[in-house]
Structure formats: C-alpha cells, structure tokens
Design a protein around this motif. Structure first.
Motif, PDB file in Angstrom:
ATOM      1  N   MET A 198      43.144  59.102 -38.255  1.00  0.00           N
ATOM      2  CA  MET A 198      43.966  59.650 -39.331  1.00  0.00           C
ATOM      3  C   MET A 198      44.121  58.639 -40.476  1.00  0.00           C
ATOM      4  N   GLY A 199      44.374  57.368 -40.096  1.00  0.00           N
ATOM      5  CA  GLY A 199      44.520  56.341 -41.126  1.00  0.00           C
ATOM      6  C   GLY A 199      43.253  56.149 -41.922  1.00  0.00           C
ATOM      7  N   ALA A 200      42.111  56.121 -41.215  1.00  0.00           N
ATOM      8  CA  ALA A 200      40.827  55.933 -41.892  1.00  0.00           C
ATOM      9  C   ALA A 200      40.524  57.123 -42.802  1.00  0.00           C
ATOM     10  N   LEU A 201      40.853  58.323 -42.331  1.00  0.00           N
ATOM     11  CA  LEU A 201      40.605  59.526 -43.124  1.00  0.00           C
ATOM     12  C   LEU A 201      41.480  59.538 -44.373  1.00  0.00           C
ATOM     13  N   PHE A 202      42.760  59.126 -44.236  1.00  0.00           N
ATOM     14  CA  PHE A 202      43.672  59.056 -45.374  1.00  0.00           C
ATOM     15  C   PHE A 202      43.150  58.072 -46.424  1.00  0.00           C
ATOM     16  N   LEU A 203      42.714  56.885 -45.972  1.00  0.00           N
ATOM     17  CA  LEU A 203      42.200  55.879 -46.912  1.00  0.00           C
ATOM     18  C   LEU A 203      40.920  56.359 -47.592  1.00  0.00           C
ATOM     19  N   LYS A 204      40.094  57.067 -46.834  1.00  0.00           N
ATOM     20  CA  LYS A 204      38.857  57.604 -47.413  1.00  0.00           C
ATOM     21  C   LYS A 204      39.170  58.599 -48.524  1.00  0.00           C
ATOM     22  N   GLU A 205      40.168  59.442 -48.291  1.00  0.00           N
ATOM     23  CA  GLU A 205      40.558  60.414 -49.319  1.00  0.00           C
ATOM     24  C   GLU A 205      41.136  59.706 -50.543  1.00  0.00           C
ATOM     25  N   CYS A 206      41.907  58.644 -50.316  1.00  0.00           N
ATOM     26  CA  CYS A 206      42.458  57.878 -51.443  1.00  0.00           C
ATOM     27  C   CYS A 206      41.339  57.262 -52.279  1.00  0.00           C
ATOM     28  N   ARG A 207      40.323  56.740 -51.607  1.00  0.00           N
ATOM     29  CA  ARG A 207      39.193  56.142 -52.333  1.00  0.00           C
ATOM     30  C   ARG A 207      38.440  57.193 -53.142  1.00  0.00           C
ATOM     31  N   LYS A 208      38.308  58.393 -52.581  1.00  0.00           N
ATOM     32  CA  LYS A 208      37.638  59.472 -53.309  1.00  0.00           C
ATOM     33  C   LYS A 208      38.410  59.820 -54.584  1.00  0.00           C
ATOM     34  N   ILE A 209      39.720  59.874 -54.481  1.00  0.00           N
ATOM     35  CA  ILE A 209      40.539  60.174 -55.660  1.00  0.00           C
ATOM     36  C   ILE A 209      40.420  59.063 -56.690  1.00  0.00           C
ATOM     37  N   ALA A 210      40.419  57.807 -56.219  1.00  0.00           N
ATOM     38  CA  ALA A 210      40.340  56.661 -57.115  1.00  0.00           C
ATOM     39  C   ALA A 210      39.017  56.603 -57.874  1.00  0.00           C
ATOM     40  N   LYS A 211      37.991  57.297 -57.392  1.00  0.00           N
ATOM     41  CA  LYS A 211      36.699  57.338 -58.068  1.00  0.00           C
ATOM     42  C   LYS A 211      36.566  58.540 -59.009  1.00  0.00           C
ATOM     43  N   SER A 212      37.632  59.339 -59.076  1.00  0.00           N
ATOM     44  CA  SER A 212      37.571  60.576 -59.861  1.00  0.00           C
ATOM     45  C   SER A 212      37.987  60.339 -61.309  1.00  0.00           C
ATOM     46  N   LEU A 213      37.193  60.829 -62.248  1.00  0.00           N
ATOM     47  CA  LEU A 213      37.526  60.729 -63.669  1.00  0.00           C
ATOM     48  C   LEU A 213      38.803  61.502 -63.974  1.00  0.00           C
ATOM     49  N   VAL A 214      38.998  62.643 -63.312  1.00  0.00           N
ATOM     50  CA  VAL A 214      40.196  63.460 -63.535  1.00  0.00           C
ATOM     51  C   VAL A 214      41.449  62.653 -63.240  1.00  0.00           C
ATOM     52  N   TYR A 215      41.393  61.821 -62.200  1.00  0.00           N
ATOM     53  CA  TYR A 215      42.557  61.018 -61.823  1.00  0.00           C
ATOM     54  C   TYR A 215      42.898  60.001 -62.909  1.00  0.00           C
ATOM     55  N   TYR A 216      41.906  59.387 -63.511  1.00  0.00           N
ATOM     56  CA  TYR A 216      42.167  58.399 -64.551  1.00  0.00           C
ATOM     57  C   TYR A 216      42.662  59.047 -65.842  1.00  0.00           C
ATOM     58  N   VAL A 217      42.240  60.274 -66.085  1.00  0.00           N
ATOM     59  CA  VAL A 217      42.806  61.023 -67.209  1.00  0.00           C
ATOM     60  C   VAL A 217      44.283  61.292 -66.951  1.00  0.00           C
ATOM     61  N   TYR A 218      44.595  61.655 -65.706  1.00  0.00           N
ATOM     62  CA  TYR A 218      45.986  61.875 -65.300  1.00  0.00           C
ATOM     63  C   TYR A 218      46.830  60.622 -65.544  1.00  0.00           C
ATOM     64  N   LEU A 219      46.328  59.465 -65.121  1.00  0.00           N
ATOM     65  CA  LEU A 219      47.063  58.208 -65.281  1.00  0.00           C
ATOM     66  C   LEU A 219      47.282  57.883 -66.753  1.00  0.00           C
ATOM     67  N   ALA A 220      46.222  57.958 -67.535  1.00  0.00           N
ATOM     68  CA  ALA A 220      46.324  57.616 -68.954  1.00  0.00           C
ATOM     69  C   ALA A 220      47.274  58.555 -69.681  1.00  0.00           C
ATOM     70  N   ALA A 221      47.162  59.844 -69.376  1.00  0.00           N
ATOM     71  CA  ALA A 221      48.022  60.821 -70.037  1.00  0.00           C
ATOM     72  C   ALA A 221      49.487  60.585 -69.689  1.00  0.00           C
ATOM     73  N   PHE A 222      49.767  60.275 -68.428  1.00  0.00           N
ATOM     74  CA  PHE A 222      51.160  60.061 -68.025  1.00  0.00           C
ATOM     75  C   PHE A 222      51.747  58.834 -68.720  1.00  0.00           C
ATOM     76  N   VAL A 223      51.008  57.734 -68.726  1.00  0.00           N
ATOM     77  CA  VAL A 223      51.516  56.500 -69.335  1.00  0.00           C
ATOM     78  C   VAL A 223      51.772  56.704 -70.828  1.00  0.00           C
ATOM     79  N   LEU A 224      50.826  57.326 -71.528  1.00  0.00           N
ATOM     80  CA  LEU A 224      50.992  57.555 -72.961  1.00  0.00           C
ATOM     81  C   LEU A 224      52.160  58.495 -73.237  1.00  0.00           C
ATOM     82  N   PHE A 225      52.271  59.516 -72.425  1.00  0.00           N
ATOM     83  CA  PHE A 225      53.323  60.505 -72.618  1.00  0.00           C
ATOM     84  C   PHE A 225      54.706  59.895 -72.400  1.00  0.00           C
ATOM     85  N   ILE A 226      54.893  59.231 -71.282  1.00  0.00           N
ATOM     86  CA  ILE A 226      56.231  58.755 -70.925  1.00  0.00           C
ATOM     87  C   ILE A 226      56.671  57.595 -71.816  1.00  0.00           C
ATOM     88  N   THR A 227      55.746  56.712 -72.202  1.00  0.00           N
ATOM     89  CA  THR A 227      56.130  55.618 -73.095  1.00  0.00           C
ATOM     90  C   THR A 227      56.470  56.148 -74.480  1.00  0.00           C
TER      91      THR A 227
END
Length: 412
Positions: A1-30
C-alpha cells in the motif's frame, strides 16, 4: 500500500496539469491576500481618542444612509464595485444609466443631485482647511427624505441593482447589514479583545485565506483528479492494471489519497507562508498569535472541499471514462459561489463557504456549529463517493476478466 501510494504521488508530480494547478493557486492566493489591510487593527484603542473607527449596524435609517452615500460615491466616480464569482470587477455606466441613478438619488433625498454635489464639495473644502483639526470634524452625511420608508428604499435599490448588475453593494443581502455607525470606545475595545484573545490575530487572517482559497479549490482540483483517472486509459494500460492482483479498493484508495495529499500539502504550505507576517506583526505589538491557526483552518475549511471535489471527479470519470466531471463540477462550484447571500457566513450546505473579512470573531463563533455540520457532511460525502468509485471499478474489472476468459477459451 505504501509503495503504491508513493508511486501514485510520483505520477502526479510528473503531470503538467499538476504544475498548472500549483502555479495558478500561488498566483491567485497571493494576488488576493496582498491587498488585505490588518496591521492598524493591532493597536489597542485608548480612552479619549477622536475616533474609534466604524462598524456595521442593521438599523434601517443607518442602512439607508450608508447605501445612498455609497451610491453617491460610485456615481461620481462612475465606477461601481461588483463581485462576480466572488472577485472584484469595476462596472462603468453610460450617461443614460447614470442619469437614472441620479434621479433615484433625488427620489430618496428630496433634493436636486447638483445640490448634493455642492454640499459634499463644500464639506471637502472645509475639512481641507482644518489641518490637524480634521480628525475632530464630524462626517458629512447625505440627507434622507423625512418620509422615506424602508420599503421604498428597497425598491430603489432593486432598480439600481438592475442597472449596475448582480453581486453589487445594492443587493439586499449586501446592504441590509451594512449600515455604518461610529464605534464607541467600548465597541472598539471589544473588537480588539476578540482579535487578540479569541482569534489571536492569525485566526482572523486564516479565515480570510480560507475564504479565497475555497473558491479556487472548488474548481481546479477536478482537473488534477480527472487527469489522474484518465492517464491509464491514455497509456492503454487500463486492462493490464485491472488484471493485476491488487484489489480495486487498494488501487482507487491509494490513487485518491495521493491526489488529496498532493493537492492539499501546497495549500497548507501557502497558508503557513501567509500567516508568518501576521504572527511577526502580532509579536511586535506584544500579542501572542496562534502559530497553528494555518493548520486548524486548513484542515477544517479547505481539506473537505478538496476531498469531495476529487471524490466526485473520480466517480464520474471512472463511470464514464470521459472528462464529463469537469463541466459538472465547475457548474457545482460556480452555482455555490453565486448562491451565497452574503460574503460573511450563512454557510448552510454550500460547497464554497465564505468569510470575506478580517476579524468579526463574535459572529463567526455564532455560526461555527453550522460550519462544522457543513464540513462534516462533505467529508462523509467524499468517503461515499470513493466507495462508489471502487464499486464501479470492481464491476469493470469483473467484466474485463469475463471477457478475456471467454476470448482465451474461444482461441483454444
């Protein structure tokens, strides 16, 4: 379960959509939090001050006076504040529309609009010549027609709102509790005590942070969730994954948890960074701030929003294998924002809960039970949505196993 959870986290961290999410949130909230004025509220009021500021009253005469004075200022500037989707937007009117609003002012005051301008300008000239005595001068207030009833005032405001647009200062839900009244020393001292002892300064800051962040988090995490669910389909690995020995509950559970964590942790870090100047300023003023406010409010206010949005995104995407979740959840989020009768409280069962002010702990404490029920309901709904997603996934897996078994039998 732990290995599967970390694998899913790594998949998200490689996603362009996720980085758009991060950038949009930081710009919006600041961008939203940079204009918040709160440092002057850290000074304790003293007896004998010329002024203790102003607060809000629900007295009908005060409400009418404040509403008309706001309207006069905005007519003169031809800049009307509206808040579509909860964000500020300035509206400019044409000459004909302005003329209608001027006649509305005359109806409520019983005097010519030009005369109002003359009196207002005369007051401005007078205080400009007073120098240091300015603070002792009484505010100029627009006169109200003696026999103006509150019902007639409401009809005028409704007409103004039709011209200016929705989500302005002239909607009943906005003006009815915004009658401006001068605070007494006792009122100011009570507000200061609430800020220092109940909110401990950073609590007030974090409620405002959560107000803005909840709008964003009701919208953009859906893109991260849909992207995660459709990734296997795009890679043509869905059939392979379904044939593996790992249970559907483990796979969906780890994938969902990874998305929640990856969406929530940056929010928590942003809350900490936004809180730090507030904690420092409070310390400089001799006030002990709540250093854990960012944790308390983020987990209570924002985590349930992320959980339920991702839960709904997972279920709809797994059931349809399309991006249908995006328009459905965007409609839900925008509907929740538009349905808010006020930007401060009235939580009900709305997905987006608002508290667009710094402070007002007394009123917040009165509505806290409603907020707990709201967030508890959405947390429970998120769990139900994930369980339904597991059921849909397992049904697809069983159907796939039967199909492949039949094919193998026919081929033999």
């Amino acid at each position: 379960m732990g290995a599967l959870f970390l694998k899913e986290c790594r998949k998200i961290a490689k996603s362009l959509v996720y980085y758009v999410y991060l950038a949009a949130f930081v710009l919006f909230i600041t961008g939203q939090m940079s204009d918040v004025e709160w440092t002057e509220q850290l000074s304790e009021p003293q007896p004998g001050q010329e002024s203790y500021g102003y607060g809000y009253s629900s007295d009908e005469r005060m409400v009418m006076q404040s509403g008309l004075e706001t309207l006069l200022r905005e007519i003169l500037a031809n800049r009307f504040a509206t808040y579509p989707f909860g964000f500020y937007k300035a509206v400019t009117l044409n000459a004909e529309e302005l003329e209608v609003l001027k006649r509305a002012m005359e109806q409520c005051t019983g005097m010519e609009f030009e005369q109002m301008i003359e009196e207002s300008n005369a007051y401005g000239m007078e205080i400009s010549q007073m120098g240091e005595e300015y603070a002792e001068a009484e505010m100029w207030h627009i006169p109200i027609r003696e026999n103006l009833s509150y019902e007639e005032f409401e009809q005028v405001m409704e007409k103004v709102c039709e011209i200016v647009g929705s989500r302005s200062h002239y909607e009943k839900s906005s003006y009815e509790r915004r009658g401006v009244v001068a605070l007494t020393y006792e009122d100011a001292l009570e507000h200061y005590r609430e800020l220092c002892e109940e909110d401990r300064v950073s609590g007030a800051q974090m409620r405002l942070f959560c107000d803005y962040a909840s709008i964003f988090l009701a919208i953009l995490p859906v893109f991260v969730g849909v992207s995660a669910c459709l990734k296997d389909k795009r890679a043509k690995a869905a059939e392979l994954i379904r044939s593996r020995s790992v249970s559907g509950a483990a796979l969906i559970g780890c994938r969902y948890l990874a998305n929640v964590v990856m969406c929530f942790v940056p929010v928590l870090l942003c809350a900490l960074l936004m809180q730090m100047p507030c904690v420092y300023a409070a310390g400089q003023a001799g006030i002990e701030a709540d250093i854990l406010a960012f944790v308390k409010y983020s987990f209570l206010w924002l985590l349930p929003v992320i959980m339920v949005v991702l839960g709904a995104a997972f279920l709809i995407t797994e059931a349809t294998e399309t991006i249908l979740a995006i328009p459905v959840l965007l409609a839900w989020a925008f509907g929740s924002v538009f349905s808010a009768a006020t930007l401060m409280g009235d939580f009900g069962w709305k997905l987006v809960t608002r508290w667009n002010t710094f402070g007002s702990y007394g009123r917040y404490a009165e509505e806290l039970g409603q907020l707990y029920r709201n967030k508890g309901m959405y947390t429970a709904l998120a769990v139900i949505l994930v369980l339904l997603t597991v059921a849909v996934y397992e049904k697809k897996r069983r159907k796939g196993e039967m199909l492949y078994g039949k094919l193998r039998k026919n081929n033999s």
